[in-house]
Design a protein around this motif. Structure first.
Motif, PDB file in Angstrom:
ATOM      1  N   ARG A  29       0.834  -1.195   0.000  1.00  0.00           N
ATOM      2  CA  ARG A  29       0.000   0.000   0.000  1.00  0.00           C
ATOM      3  C   ARG A  29       0.871   1.248   0.000  1.00  0.00           C
ATOM      4  NH1 ARG A  29      -3.028  -1.140   4.266  1.00  0.00           N
ATOM      5  NH2 ARG A  29      -1.747   0.004   5.749  1.00  0.00           N
ATOM      6  N   ILE A  30       1.913   1.242   0.832  1.00  0.00           N
ATOM      7  CA  ILE A  30       2.797   2.401   0.907  1.00  0.00           C
ATOM      8  C   ILE A  30       3.567   2.583  -0.393  1.00  0.00           C
ATOM      9  CG2 ILE A  30       4.864   3.298   2.044  1.00  0.00           C
ATOM     10  CD1 ILE A  30       3.833   1.975   4.600  1.00  0.00           C
ATOM     11  N   ALA A  31       4.103   1.477  -0.928  1.00  0.00           N
ATOM     12  CA  ALA A  31       4.914   1.574  -2.133  1.00  0.00           C
ATOM     13  C   ALA A  31       4.106   2.123  -3.305  1.00  0.00           C
ATOM     14  CB  ALA A  31       5.469   0.196  -2.475  1.00  0.00           C
ATOM     15  N   ARG A  32       2.838   1.721  -3.390  1.00  0.00           N
ATOM     16  CA  ARG A  32       2.044   2.114  -4.535  1.00  0.00           C
ATOM     17  C   ARG A  32       1.387   3.469  -4.366  1.00  0.00           C
ATOM     18  NH1 ARG A  32      -3.102  -1.237  -7.022  1.00  0.00           N
ATOM     19  NH2 ARG A  32      -3.436   0.069  -8.851  1.00  0.00           N
ATOM     20  N   TRP A  33       0.965   3.776  -3.137  1.00  0.00           N
ATOM     21  CA  TRP A  33       0.129   4.950  -2.936  1.00  0.00           C
ATOM     22  C   TRP A  33       0.771   6.014  -2.056  1.00  0.00           C
ATOM     23  CZ3 TRP A  33      -3.486   4.789  -6.318  1.00  0.00           C
ATOM     24  CH2 TRP A  33      -4.060   3.582  -6.698  1.00  0.00           C
ATOM     25  N   ALA A  34       2.059   5.900  -1.816  1.00  0.00           N
ATOM     26  CA  ALA A  34       2.715   6.815  -0.891  1.00  0.00           C
ATOM     27  C   ALA A  34       2.447   8.272  -1.254  1.00  0.00           C
ATOM     28  CB  ALA A  34       4.213   6.553  -0.874  1.00  0.00           C
ATOM     29  N   LYS A  35       1.948   8.998  -0.304  1.00  0.00           N
ATOM     30  CA  LYS A  35       1.708  10.427  -0.449  1.00  0.00           C
ATOM     31  C   LYS A  35       2.111  11.051   0.875  1.00  0.00           C
ATOM     32  CE  LYS A  35      -1.852  13.803  -1.713  1.00  0.00           C
ATOM     33  NZ  LYS A  35      -3.284  13.976  -2.029  1.00  0.00           N
ATOM     34  N   PRO A  36       2.855  12.142   0.872  1.00  0.00           N
ATOM     35  CA  PRO A  36       3.430  12.633   2.128  1.00  0.00           C
ATOM     36  C   PRO A  36       2.391  13.072   3.151  1.00  0.00           C
ATOM     37  CG  PRO A  36       4.517  13.624   0.219  1.00  0.00           C
ATOM     38  CD  PRO A  36       3.301  12.913  -0.291  1.00  0.00           C
ATOM     39  N   ILE A  37       2.717  12.816   4.399  1.00  0.00           N
ATOM     40  CA  ILE A  37       2.014  13.445   5.516  1.00  0.00           C
ATOM     41  C   ILE A  37       2.499  14.888   5.577  1.00  0.00           C
ATOM     42  CG2 ILE A  37       1.793  13.431   8.038  1.00  0.00           C
ATOM     43  CD1 ILE A  37       2.392  10.363   7.846  1.00  0.00           C
ATOM     44  N   THR A  38       1.606  15.801   5.890  1.00  0.00           N
ATOM     45  CA  THR A  38       1.985  17.204   6.017  1.00  0.00           C
ATOM     46  C   THR A  38       2.131  17.558   7.492  1.00  0.00           C
ATOM     47  OG1 THR A  38       0.850  17.813   3.975  1.00  0.00           O
ATOM     48  CG2 THR A  38       1.337  19.593   5.522  1.00  0.00           C
ATOM     49  N   TYR A  39       3.299  18.086   7.845  1.00  0.00           N
ATOM     50  CA  TYR A  39       3.573  18.524   9.221  1.00  0.00           C
ATOM     51  C   TYR A  39       3.463  20.046   9.264  1.00  0.00           C
ATOM     52  CZ  TYR A  39       6.151  19.724  13.463  1.00  0.00           C
ATOM     53  OH  TYR A  39       6.519  20.249  14.671  1.00  0.00           O
ATOM     54  N   ILE A  40       2.608  20.553  10.143  1.00  0.00           N
ATOM     55  CA  ILE A  40       2.403  21.991  10.283  1.00  0.00           C
ATOM     56  C   ILE A  40       2.846  22.425  11.678  1.00  0.00           C
ATOM     57  CG2 ILE A  40       0.717  23.877  10.273  1.00  0.00           C
ATOM     58  CD1 ILE A  40      -1.007  22.132   8.408  1.00  0.00           C
ATOM     59  N   PHE A  73      -2.878  13.656   7.445  1.00  0.00           N
ATOM     60  CA  PHE A  73      -2.625  12.341   6.867  1.00  0.00           C
ATOM     61  C   PHE A  73      -3.495  12.083   5.647  1.00  0.00           C
ATOM     62  CE2 PHE A  73      -1.720  12.070  11.371  1.00  0.00           C
ATOM     63  CZ  PHE A  73      -0.718  11.132  11.535  1.00  0.00           C
ATOM     64  N   PRO A  74      -2.899  11.701   4.517  1.00  0.00           N
ATOM     65  CA  PRO A  74      -3.697  11.120   3.432  1.00  0.00           C
ATOM     66  C   PRO A  74      -4.096   9.696   3.825  1.00  0.00           C
ATOM     67  CG  PRO A  74      -1.556  11.912   2.646  1.00  0.00           C
ATOM     68  CD  PRO A  74      -1.494  11.864   4.134  1.00  0.00           C
ATOM     69  N   THR A  75      -5.092   9.159   3.156  1.00  0.00           N
ATOM     70  CA  THR A  75      -5.507   7.789   3.421  1.00  0.00           C
ATOM     71  C   THR A  75      -4.326   6.821   3.315  1.00  0.00           C
ATOM     72  OG1 THR A  75      -7.733   8.206   2.563  1.00  0.00           O
ATOM     73  CG2 THR A  75      -7.019   5.920   2.645  1.00  0.00           C
ATOM     74  N   SER A  76      -4.227   5.923   4.296  1.00  0.00           N
ATOM     75  CA  SER A  76      -3.236   4.841   4.348  1.00  0.00           C
ATOM     76  C   SER A  76      -1.822   5.295   4.693  1.00  0.00           C
ATOM     77  CB  SER A  76      -3.196   4.050   3.028  1.00  0.00           C
ATOM     78  OG  SER A  76      -4.465   3.509   2.741  1.00  0.00           O
ATOM     79  N   SER A  77      -1.605   6.579   4.923  1.00  0.00           N
ATOM     80  CA  SER A  77      -0.275   7.035   5.312  1.00  0.00           C
ATOM     81  C   SER A  77       0.014   6.600   6.746  1.00  0.00           C
ATOM     82  CB  SER A  77      -0.145   8.547   5.170  1.00  0.00           C
ATOM     83  OG  SER A  77      -1.146   9.208   5.929  1.00  0.00           O
ATOM     84  N   ALA A 106      -3.581   6.138   8.795  1.00  0.00           N
ATOM     85  CA  ALA A 106      -4.803   6.847   8.423  1.00  0.00           C
ATOM     86  C   ALA A 106      -5.776   5.895   7.731  1.00  0.00           C
ATOM     87  CB  ALA A 106      -4.475   8.022   7.513  1.00  0.00           C
ATOM     88  N   VAL A 107      -6.960   5.735   8.299  1.00  0.00           N
ATOM     89  CA  VAL A 107      -8.023   4.949   7.685  1.00  0.00           C
ATOM     90  C   VAL A 107      -8.690   5.764   6.584  1.00  0.00           C
ATOM     91  CG1 VAL A 107     -10.173   3.681   8.116  1.00  0.00           C
ATOM     92  CG2 VAL A 107      -8.387   3.738   9.865  1.00  0.00           C
TER      93      VAL A 107
END
Length: 262
Positions: A81-92, A107-111, A189-190
């Motif tokens: 899931r991570i390898a295919r859909w990796a999208k960064p978490i945003t830290y504020i 968090f994006p889904t599955s992050s 993230a669900v």
């Protein structure tokens, strides 16, 4: 005249913002070393204040639950899931001082934020929107350690499961303490979600507060001889080994909520 009126309006809004009230209370109760610790009453008040915070209070809009990656939490195994859909978490970053850190993770889904600790720290968390799976441990005391038996074998320490659940906003704030409450935790993230965190005192490696990441192994993986775990309770325990995170994707974001007056 118009400028003066705007200044008064901005000042009132600034002073009355929920995030300002949260900051003021944190500034009043936390010390750089964490000693003396805040009273239970002041910590309870912090939870009450934190529970009033909504996404708009910190300049966020709730992300759509159905994003374009849509595999969800239980669709496939974590690594693919991570390898295919990796999208960064945003830290504020909202505030950083020697007393406390106030920040948001989007968090994006599955992050995933892998399993990590908070040595000597108290952490308040408020899920602002979305759904987040939380798995957390506390160390077994006195320490129960299995030393390395050769190359490739990790030194592991026994921990007890404290939390293993999915949080759905809106929900009450959670809090972890240095010795209990799930001081070592990981997030998945669900659905798209955002978490507002307050860490006190903040991470500071030269003061012994370094963030360390871990991999958890089932209790049956290692033998501890006559350990503290009774038959039938094995699922409540795990062996944790230090590791370097390979699946942590994070970007920095810009805080867009009401300004905070120090």
């Amino acid at each position: 005249m118009v400028f003066a009126s705007f200044r008064r309006y901005f000042s009132m809004r600034h002073q009355n913002s929920k995030i300002q009230g949260l900051y003021d209370h944190c500034k009043n109760i936390f010390s750089p070393s964490g000693i003396p610790p805040p009273s239970s009453q002041s910590l309870h008040k912090l939870s009450l204040i934190l529970d009033t915070i909504r996404p708009a209070d910190v300049g966020l809009k709730e992300e759509a639950a159905d994003d374009d990656r849509g595999l969800g939490f239980f669709g496939v195994n974590q690594q693919s899931r991570i390898a295919r859909w990796a999208k960064p978490i945003t830290y504020i970053d909202i505030h950083e001082s020697d007393r406390f850190t106030m920040c948001i993770f989007c968090f994006p889904t599955s992050s995933v934020i892998p399993l990590h600790d908070h040595p000597g720290m108290t952490v308040f968390s408020k899920l602002l929107y979305g759904s987040l799976h939380v798995k957390a441990y506390d160390w077994v005391e006195p320490p129960c350690i299995v030393e390395s038996k050769g190359p490739g074998h990790a030194r592991v320490r026994l921990a007890k499961l404290a939390v293993d659940e999915v949080l759905n906003a809106p929900c009450e704030p959670s809090v972890l303490y240095p010795k209990h409450g799930g001081n070592l935790h990981c997030f998945t993230a669900v659905r798209p979600c955002a978490m507002l965190d307050i860490l006190a005192p903040p991470y500071k490696e030269y003061e012994g507060r370094k963030c360390t990441y871990y991999h958890d192994y089932p209790y049956s993986t290692f033998s501890a001889g006559n350990g503290p775990v009774c038959v039938g309770e094995e699922d409540e325990y795990a062996w944790l080994a230090e590791t370097e995170p390979s699946d942590l994707y994070m970007n920095s974001g810009v805080y867009a909520g009401p300004p905070i007056k120090p």
